[in-house]
Design a protein around this motif. Sequence first.
Motif, PDB file in Angstrom:
ATOM      1  N   VAL A 134      47.802  44.315  34.041  1.00  0.00           N
ATOM      2  CA  VAL A 134      47.208  43.071  34.529  1.00  0.00           C
ATOM      3  C   VAL A 134      47.301  43.051  36.053  1.00  0.00           C
ATOM      4  CG1 VAL A 134      47.474  40.559  34.575  1.00  0.00           C
ATOM      5  CG2 VAL A 134      47.692  41.801  32.412  1.00  0.00           C
ATOM      6  N   HIS A 135      46.223  42.645  36.705  1.00  0.00           N
ATOM      7  CA  HIS A 135      46.166  42.744  38.153  1.00  0.00           C
ATOM      8  C   HIS A 135      45.161  41.746  38.725  1.00  0.00           C
ATOM      9  CE1 HIS A 135      42.842  45.165  36.600  1.00  0.00           C
ATOM     10  NE2 HIS A 135      42.221  44.905  37.745  1.00  0.00           N
ATOM     11  N   TRP A 136      45.145  41.663  40.035  1.00  0.00           N
ATOM     12  CA  TRP A 136      44.069  41.010  40.768  1.00  0.00           C
ATOM     13  C   TRP A 136      43.351  42.092  41.563  1.00  0.00           C
ATOM     14  CZ3 TRP A 136      49.040  38.829  40.875  1.00  0.00           C
ATOM     15  CH2 TRP A 136      49.172  37.548  40.290  1.00  0.00           C
ATOM     16  N   VAL A 185      52.765  41.511  43.483  1.00  0.00           N
ATOM     17  CA  VAL A 185      51.356  41.159  43.617  1.00  0.00           C
ATOM     18  C   VAL A 185      50.473  42.269  43.047  1.00  0.00           C
ATOM     19  CG1 VAL A 185      49.499  40.811  45.299  1.00  0.00           C
ATOM     20  CG2 VAL A 185      51.666  39.587  45.549  1.00  0.00           C
ATOM     21  N   ARG A 186      50.871  43.518  43.298  1.00  0.00           N
ATOM     22  CA  ARG A 186      50.082  44.634  42.757  1.00  0.00           C
ATOM     23  C   ARG A 186      50.156  44.689  41.238  1.00  0.00           C
ATOM     24  NH1 ARG A 186      52.312  47.279  47.323  1.00  0.00           N
ATOM     25  NH2 ARG A 186      54.012  48.102  46.039  1.00  0.00           N
ATOM     26  N   GLN A 187      51.316  44.343  40.673  1.00  0.00           N
ATOM     27  CA  GLN A 187      51.476  44.409  39.217  1.00  0.00           C
ATOM     28  C   GLN A 187      52.415  43.292  38.776  1.00  0.00           C
ATOM     29  OE1 GLN A 187      51.901  48.345  37.628  1.00  0.00           O
ATOM     30  NE2 GLN A 187      52.985  47.625  35.810  1.00  0.00           N
ATOM     31  N   PRO A 188      51.874  42.098  38.568  1.00  0.00           N
ATOM     32  CA  PRO A 188      52.722  40.954  38.226  1.00  0.00           C
ATOM     33  C   PRO A 188      53.334  41.103  36.832  1.00  0.00           C
ATOM     34  CG  PRO A 188      50.418  40.389  37.975  1.00  0.00           C
ATOM     35  CD  PRO A 188      50.447  41.746  38.615  1.00  0.00           C
ATOM     36  N   ASP A 189      54.515  40.539  36.678  1.00  0.00           N
ATOM     37  CA  ASP A 189      55.158  40.495  35.365  1.00  0.00           C
ATOM     38  C   ASP A 189      54.571  39.320  34.596  1.00  0.00           C
ATOM     39  OD1 ASP A 189      56.728  40.392  33.131  1.00  0.00           O
ATOM     40  OD2 ASP A 189      58.620  40.006  34.179  1.00  0.00           O
ATOM     41  N   VAL A 190      53.743  39.614  33.612  1.00  0.00           N
ATOM     42  CA  VAL A 190      53.091  38.564  32.830  1.00  0.00           C
ATOM     43  C   VAL A 190      53.607  38.547  31.397  1.00  0.00           C
ATOM     44  CG1 VAL A 190      51.007  38.554  34.258  1.00  0.00           C
ATOM     45  CG2 VAL A 190      51.158  40.103  32.296  1.00  0.00           C
ATOM     46  N   PRO A 238      44.350  36.578  37.062  1.00  0.00           N
ATOM     47  CA  PRO A 238      44.875  37.907  36.721  1.00  0.00           C
ATOM     48  C   PRO A 238      44.196  38.415  35.455  1.00  0.00           C
ATOM     49  CG  PRO A 238      46.519  36.189  36.322  1.00  0.00           C
ATOM     50  CD  PRO A 238      45.336  35.507  36.890  1.00  0.00           C
ATOM     51  N   HIS A 239      43.853  39.700  35.448  1.00  0.00           N
ATOM     52  CA  HIS A 239      43.024  40.202  34.360  1.00  0.00           C
ATOM     53  C   HIS A 239      43.240  41.685  34.129  1.00  0.00           C
ATOM     54  CE1 HIS A 239      40.740  40.928  38.074  1.00  0.00           C
ATOM     55  NE2 HIS A 239      40.272  42.001  37.456  1.00  0.00           N
ATOM     56  N   THR A 240      42.705  42.154  33.025  1.00  0.00           N
ATOM     57  CA  THR A 240      42.659  43.570  32.675  1.00  0.00           C
ATOM     58  C   THR A 240      41.602  43.700  31.594  1.00  0.00           C
ATOM     59  OG1 THR A 240      43.975  45.487  31.978  1.00  0.00           O
ATOM     60  CG2 THR A 240      44.495  43.389  30.916  1.00  0.00           C
ATOM     61  N   SER A 241      41.580  44.834  30.895  1.00  0.00           N
ATOM     62  CA  SER A 241      40.792  44.934  29.668  1.00  0.00           C
ATOM     63  C   SER A 241      41.676  45.566  28.612  1.00  0.00           C
ATOM     64  CB  SER A 241      39.513  45.750  29.879  1.00  0.00           C
ATOM     65  OG  SER A 241      39.800  47.056  30.309  1.00  0.00           O
TER      66      SER A 241
END
Length: 269
Positions: free
Chosen positions: A112-114, A165-170, A193-196
């Motif tokens: 998950v990232h921006w 910020v590069r790889q948030p803990d979600v 924040p998103h991914t697929s």
Amino acid sequence: MIVDRDLLLEQGWLVIPNVVPRALCERAAAAICAFINVDLDDRESWRRYVKQGHGIVAMHHHQALWDVRQLPVLHQIFSAIYAETKLWVSLDRGSFKAPQAMHEDDFRMDAVHWDGDPRLPNTLAVQGLIYLTDTPAERGAFAMVPALYRSLDTWVAAGPSDAEVRQPDVSTYPLIPVGAEQGSLVIWHRRMPHTSLANVSSEPRLVQYVTMTPAGAEDARATQARLCLEKRPPAWAVRQKVPGQLDPEPGPAVQFTALGRRLAGIDAW
């Protein structure tokens, strides 16, 4: 086409169905497949493009992609979002995500990232993609974290590190998939924040990424126009070093509509 701009800002995303006609979706999907030498009717050929994550295809200027970008309805949608008709279109790519079962090594879903720094001032900017095939959640659909979007100002105020910020803990937030039918446009705020997701279906996922932004200064227009006329990738794509990137891309010159020439920066608004 009616666009609920307020809902987009409140929840951070929208799905707008039936934006791109079936024929244009299929032509764009066929162009992506031809570029990476796969055949949708030949399952074994899909193994030629088994990539980690979302399977980006480094093709920017095929006519089929431009036929989608030049659709007046797409311009209408983004104009409604920005309350501005003078827009430029992104020179983004597509993706081909093979079924997870075809990966010989362990599959790694993109984190998950921006695609920008969420600590920057909160200005209106959106991203988007077109589903070129029917894409239920299990077919590697776009996914997001709306709970973090809603509380992002608090998260930013806590002073996250560059690494966070590069790889948030979600891990404490629900990850929400956004499946939709062929031709649907998925739009999300850049602060989402998103991914697929992993493609756990038996069919590949194909999408085209597309967004628009308010037109910029004259020097930026000249750069945008040159890239489009010469069929060259934008600098950010070159830096990513995605395998298969060609500069310039081969093939005939793009045929632009009057609207397309403005979206490409060739003609001023």
